[in-house]
Design an enzyme around this catalytic site. Structure first.
Site, PDB file in Angstrom:
ATOM      1  N   THR A 195       0.822  -1.205   0.000  1.00 60.85           N
ATOM      2  CA  THR A 195       0.000   0.000   0.000  1.00 60.85           C
ATOM      3  C   THR A 195       0.866   1.271   0.000  1.00 60.85           C
ATOM      4  O   THR A 195       0.490   2.278  -0.571  1.00 60.85           O
ATOM      5  CB  THR A 195      -0.916   0.009   1.251  1.00 60.85           C
ATOM      6  OG1 THR A 195      -1.467  -1.292   1.409  1.00 60.85           O
ATOM      7  CG2 THR A 195      -2.039   1.009   1.118  1.00 60.85           C
ATOM      8  N   ARG A 227       8.188  -2.049   1.991  1.00 58.13           N
ATOM      9  CA  ARG A 227       8.361  -2.007   3.444  1.00 58.13           C
ATOM     10  C   ARG A 227       8.766  -3.381   3.930  1.00 58.13           C
ATOM     11  O   ARG A 227       8.076  -4.360   3.675  1.00 58.13           O
ATOM     12  CB  ARG A 227       7.056  -1.564   4.095  1.00 58.13           C
ATOM     13  CG  ARG A 227       7.217  -1.116   5.512  1.00 58.13           C
ATOM     14  CD  ARG A 227       5.922  -0.590   6.045  1.00 58.13           C
ATOM     15  NE  ARG A 227       5.544   0.700   5.471  1.00 58.13           N
ATOM     16  CZ  ARG A 227       4.412   1.325   5.765  1.00 58.13           C
ATOM     17  NH1 ARG A 227       3.548   0.777   6.589  1.00 58.13           N
ATOM     18  NH2 ARG A 227       4.138   2.497   5.230  1.00 58.13           N
ATOM     19  N   LYS A 283       9.719   4.725  -0.434  1.00 57.22           N
ATOM     20  CA  LYS A 283       8.709   4.886  -1.469  1.00 57.22           C
ATOM     21  C   LYS A 283       9.047   6.076  -2.350  1.00 57.22           C
ATOM     22  O   LYS A 283       9.728   7.012  -1.929  1.00 57.22           O
ATOM     23  CB  LYS A 283       7.319   4.997  -0.859  1.00 57.22           C
ATOM     24  CG  LYS A 283       6.879   6.349  -0.440  1.00 57.22           C
ATOM     25  CD  LYS A 283       5.433   6.315   0.031  1.00 57.22           C
ATOM     26  CE  LYS A 283       5.085   7.695   0.566  1.00 57.22           C
ATOM     27  NZ  LYS A 283       3.720   7.848   0.958  1.00 57.22           N
ATOM     28  N   ASP A 319       2.484  11.515   9.031  1.00 54.94           N
ATOM     29  CA  ASP A 319       1.303  11.690   8.190  1.00 54.94           C
ATOM     30  C   ASP A 319       0.000  11.299   8.883  1.00 54.94           C
ATOM     31  O   ASP A 319      -1.073  11.676   8.442  1.00 54.94           O
ATOM     32  CB  ASP A 319       1.460  10.984   6.825  1.00 54.94           C
ATOM     33  CG  ASP A 319       1.716   9.496   6.942  1.00 54.94           C
ATOM     34  OD1 ASP A 319       1.827   8.991   8.076  1.00 54.94           O
ATOM     35  OD2 ASP A 319       1.808   8.836   5.880  1.00 54.94           O
ATOM     36  N   GLU A 324      -8.858   8.826   5.647  1.00 56.16           N
ATOM     37  CA  GLU A 324      -8.966   7.382   5.802  1.00 56.16           C
ATOM     38  C   GLU A 324      -9.220   7.081   7.273  1.00 56.16           C
ATOM     39  O   GLU A 324      -8.756   7.810   8.152  1.00 56.16           O
ATOM     40  CB  GLU A 324      -7.661   6.696   5.391  1.00 56.16           C
ATOM     41  CG  GLU A 324      -7.311   6.836   3.940  1.00 56.16           C
ATOM     42  CD  GLU A 324      -6.198   5.865   3.555  1.00 56.16           C
ATOM     43  OE1 GLU A 324      -6.518   4.776   3.074  1.00 56.16           O
ATOM     44  OE2 GLU A 324      -5.023   6.190   3.762  1.00 56.16           O
ATOM     45  N   GLU A 325      -9.911   5.960   7.512  1.00 56.27           N
ATOM     46  CA  GLU A 325     -10.212   5.562   8.885  1.00 56.27           C
ATOM     47  C   GLU A 325      -8.947   5.278   9.688  1.00 56.27           C
ATOM     48  O   GLU A 325      -8.953   5.312  10.896  1.00 56.27           O
ATOM     49  CB  GLU A 325     -11.134   4.343   8.888  1.00 56.27           C
ATOM     50  CG  GLU A 325     -10.707   3.167   7.996  1.00 56.27           C
ATOM     51  CD  GLU A 325      -9.479   2.423   8.452  1.00 56.27           C
ATOM     52  OE1 GLU A 325      -9.333   2.251   9.664  1.00 56.27           O
ATOM     53  OE2 GLU A 325      -8.664   2.023   7.586  1.00 56.27           O
ATOM     54  N   SER A 326      -7.846   4.975   8.968  1.00 53.87           N
ATOM     55  CA  SER A 326      -6.597   4.593   9.620  1.00 53.87           C
ATOM     56  C   SER A 326      -5.802   5.813  10.086  1.00 53.87           C
ATOM     57  O   SER A 326      -4.606   5.901   9.873  1.00 53.87           O
ATOM     58  CB  SER A 326      -5.777   3.764   8.644  1.00 53.87           C
ATOM     59  OG  SER A 326      -5.670   4.459   7.406  1.00 53.87           O
ATOM     60  N   LYS A 365      -1.274  12.502   3.314  1.00 53.06           N
ATOM     61  CA  LYS A 365      -2.017  12.846   4.514  1.00 53.06           C
ATOM     62  C   LYS A 365      -1.065  13.577   5.447  1.00 53.06           C
ATOM     63  O   LYS A 365       0.146  13.470   5.315  1.00 53.06           O
ATOM     64  CB  LYS A 365      -2.614  11.612   5.173  1.00 53.06           C
ATOM     65  CG  LYS A 365      -1.629  10.541   5.551  1.00 53.06           C
ATOM     66  CD  LYS A 365      -2.381   9.259   5.890  1.00 53.06           C
ATOM     67  CE  LYS A 365      -1.423   8.120   6.123  1.00 53.06           C
ATOM     68  NZ  LYS A 365      -1.835   6.887   5.444  1.00 53.06           N
ATOM     69  N   ARG A 372      -8.389  -7.267   7.858  1.00 50.64           N
ATOM     70  CA  ARG A 372      -9.070  -6.135   8.489  1.00 50.64           C
ATOM     71  C   ARG A 372     -10.564  -6.254   8.204  1.00 50.64           C
ATOM     72  O   ARG A 372     -10.955  -6.469   7.052  1.00 50.64           O
ATOM     73  CB  ARG A 372      -8.564  -4.811   7.930  1.00 50.64           C
ATOM     74  CG  ARG A 372      -7.065  -4.596   8.081  1.00 50.64           C
ATOM     75  CD  ARG A 372      -6.735  -3.113   8.001  1.00 50.64           C
ATOM     76  NE  ARG A 372      -5.324  -2.862   7.780  1.00 50.64           N
ATOM     77  CZ  ARG A 372      -4.372  -2.968   8.699  1.00 50.64           C
ATOM     78  NH1 ARG A 372      -4.676  -3.347   9.927  1.00 50.64           N
ATOM     79  NH2 ARG A 372      -3.107  -2.703   8.404  1.00 50.64           N
TER      80      ARG A 372
HETATM   81  C1  G1P Z   1      -2.856   0.883   6.119  1.00 48.69           C
HETATM   82  C2  G1P Z   1      -4.163   1.616   6.238  1.00 48.69           C
HETATM   83  C3  G1P Z   1      -4.372   2.505   5.035  1.00 48.69           C
HETATM   84  C4  G1P Z   1      -3.179   3.441   4.869  1.00 48.69           C
HETATM   85  C5  G1P Z   1      -1.892   2.644   4.846  1.00 48.69           C
HETATM   86  C6  G1P Z   1      -0.674   3.560   4.837  1.00 48.69           C
HETATM   87  O1  G1P Z   1      -2.866   0.066   4.980  1.00 48.69           O
HETATM   88  O2  G1P Z   1      -5.241   0.733   6.384  1.00 48.69           O
HETATM   89  O3  G1P Z   1      -5.553   3.225   5.190  1.00 48.69           O
HETATM   90  O4  G1P Z   1      -3.284   4.170   3.693  1.00 48.69           O
HETATM   91  O5  G1P Z   1      -1.810   1.811   6.001  1.00 48.69           O
HETATM   92  O6  G1P Z   1      -0.619   4.380   5.972  1.00 48.69           O
HETATM   93  P1  G1P Z   1      -3.231  -1.496   5.022  1.00 48.69           P
HETATM   94  O7  G1P Z   1      -2.276  -2.135   5.996  1.00 48.69           O
HETATM   95  O8  G1P Z   1      -4.629  -1.601   5.522  1.00 48.69           O
HETATM   96  O9  G1P Z   1      -3.072  -1.944   3.604  1.00 48.69           O
HETATM   97 ZN    ZN Z   2       2.714   7.219   8.418  1.00 48.01          ZN
END
Ligand code: G1P
Ligand code: ZN
Length: 543
Positions: free
Chosen positions: A18, A22, A126, A281, A363-365, A376, A496
């Site tokens: 995402t 990493r 990234k 972020d 985003e909810e995260s 962000k 999730r």
């Molecule tokens: C997670 C969050 C997502 C965010 C990403 C990077 O990704 O759920 O909203 O953009 O970290 O900070 P995920 O592990 O769910 O793919």
């Molecule tokens: Zn971050």
């Protein structure tokens, strides 16, 4: 100039997730691992040769070593100028700001976000494109394809350069500028908010804390909150960036920022507290005895956009990631503006922001931000809330309750099943995909399944399509259960499950979230047969 061509061959595990590549620090410490990724960027991103590259990271372990390697490779690959944050530091939103302001061809950001750091922790890299945002899928795929066939990388034989001294140096033919990592960002953020009003709030007995979690935001928060806005010294806690984040987990949530949460509890609790993550972020917003969910935060900032000088005359639209609660949709509808629903990951907001279609997104995260950069931005969210409170002059809890009274409340929770077997996780998702349509019409307690799908996004600007972005169960009463696999984990798989319900009856607004969602939570476990596939009776993390 002594440019070396070093023979190499591909690694099997460089598929970006995402948010870039990493992995464990130990993976990056393998010879040629970082180099392969970086060379793949230079090989595919042609504007970098002769252009400007922005370089910095969240200061975690291996940041400095990686920066020295990347600088020598940039010089060998014909980059004309490299802007590097002093000490190798740049928060992710600041990197975005610097790329945009200086017309860079792109940037390399070194971070594993909120994942723990240190020799046994995680590292990441990234590539961001010229608009300041994370590279879209077409670009990350091209980089990945290149990394699968790489045969050599180019590097300049040269000594390390001094990352501490602000100013110009040269590395081979490349100009290196060590910049103040805060200055450009601080200048930009001041144009977004009413700093006079915030300063007045902070000078008037308002009590707050900001927890930088020993990650990158310390210097930013000190400069902006304490030096510029006059918050008392000590407002910024854990403000010294450390390579291992002081042994902590730089993830701003109720579990990992427990000490900060405690400061907001009880009659003597602080009026406001906030935290940000490893690379600056993410954000968490707290008031006295209350927590603002990121989904609600986006909705509330949208409803109140007119208090922000940058958006006084209105906003064109907003966007949220698909799993984020639909609280913002309700506000957008009331305002008569579009609310776009995008796949998980900030990069999907990029085109909408570039096209001027949206002002805010989230985003909810724990991600919230605006069109001022293409990432962000944790401090943006904190300053937005301070700006709002400076106008409202009432407790956060009241702002929240008032919002729910006007728009209804979206009870919302995310359940994470972490470190599960990757094959088992795949099977679970495949089974759901097969079963979902057959479950339409089924009842779970009082909730009847209406529509089900596997979220597919067509970018409204460039028409690009992203498939399989999460399985959605949309209930007739507006409730929702969403399943997806994490794309950022470094060990096994993380499932999730996102669960939400919209409550519009004011007399029912004070319930506990897990309680309010109890029957949907049970349904989420039954529908996907989670215990059977994962061997887990309960989630590892509940947010
Ligand atoms: C997670 C969050 C997502 C965010 C990403 C990077 O990704 O759920 O909203 O953009 O970290 O900070 P995920 O592990 O769910 O793919
Ligand atoms: Zn971050």
């Amino acid at each position: 100039m002594n440019i070396q061509e070093i023979r190499t061959n591909p690694f099997d595990d460089q598929k970006p997730g995402t948010s870039g590549l990493r992995k464990r620090v130990t993976a990056f410490q393998q010879p040629r691992y970082l180099e392969n990724f970086v060379q793949s960027v230079f090989d595919t991103q042609e504007t970098l040769a002769g252009g400007t590259l922005v370089l910095g990271g969240d200061g975690r372990y291996y940041n400095r070593q990686a920066i020295q390697v990347i600088l020598r490779m940039a010089a060998a690959n014909g980059v004309a100028r490299c802007l590097v944050g002093q000490g190798g530091l740049l928060s992710t939103p600041a990197a975005s700001c610097v790329i945009r302001k200086h017309g860079a061809a792109g940037g390399l950001i070194l971070s594993a976000s909120h994942n723990p750091g240190g020799p046994d922790g995680d590292f990441g890299i990234k590539f961001n494109i010229a608009n300041g945002g994370a590279a879209p899928e077409a670009v990350t795929e091209a980089i990945y394809r290149r990394s699968r066939e790489i045969e050599r990388y180019r590097i300049l034989a040269a000594d390390d350069i001094d990352l501490e001294r602000i100013g110009e140096t040269r590395l081979g033919e490349m100009q290196v500028t060590i910049i103040d990592p805060v200055a450009d960002y601080a200048e930009l953020i001041e144009t977004q908010f009413d700093f006079d009003a915030i300063a007045e709030l902070l000078g008037g007995g308002f009590r707050m804390a900001f927890d930088a979690m020993h990650a990158v935001t310390g210097p930013y928060a000190r400069r902006i909150l304490e030096e510029r806005l006059g918050a008392p010294e000590g407002t910024v806690r854990n403000g010294e960036p450390l390579e291992d984040f002081g042994g902590g987990h730089p993830d701003p949530n109720l579990a990992h920022a427990a000490e900060l949460v405690a400061l907001t509890r009880g009659p003597n609790g602080l009026d406001f507290a906030a935290a940000s993550d490893g690379d600056g972020d993410r954000n968490m917003i707290l008031g006295r005895d209350c927590f603002v969910t990121p989904s609600d935060s986006l909705a509330i900032l949208t409803a109140n956009h007119m208090v922000f000088p940058a958006w006084r005359d209105g906003i064109p639209g907003v966007a949220r990631s698909m799993p984020t609660s639909r609280a913002t949709d309700v506000v957008a509808e009331r305002l008569g503006i579009p609310c776009y629903e995008t796949p998980t990951g900030w990069k999907f907001f990029g085109n909408l922001l570039d096209a001027g279609r949206i002002a805010f997104c989230g985003e909810e995260s724990f991600g919230t931000g605006s069109a001022h950069v293409r990432e962000k931005d944790g401090l943006w969210a904190v300053l937005a809330w301070l700006n709002l409170l400076a106008v409202e002059r009432r407790p956060v809890a009241e702002v929240l309750r008032d919002h729910w009274r006007r728009f209804g409340r979206h009870y919302y929770t995310r359940h994470d099943y972490e470190g599960i077997d990757s094959a088992a996780a795949q099977t679970l998702m495949e089974q759901l995909r097969r079963l979902m349509h057959g479950l339409e019409g089924e009842c779970y307690g009082t909730h009847q399944v209406g529509h089900t799908d596997d979220f597919r996004y067509v970018d409204p600007i460039d028409g690009s399509v992203s498939e399989h972005q999460g399985i959605r169960f949309l209930f007739e009463d507006g409730s929702r259960i969403v399943y997806r696999l994490s794309g950022t984990g470094t060990v096994g798989a993380t499932l999730r499950v996102y669960i939400e319900r919209h409550e519009t009856r004011p007399e029912r607004l004070e319930d506990d979230t897990q309680q309010a969602l109890a029957d949907l939570i049970r349904a989420s476990q039954a529908i996907a047969d989670i215990a059977y596939h994962t061997g887990r009776e309960a989630p590892d993390v509940v947010t």
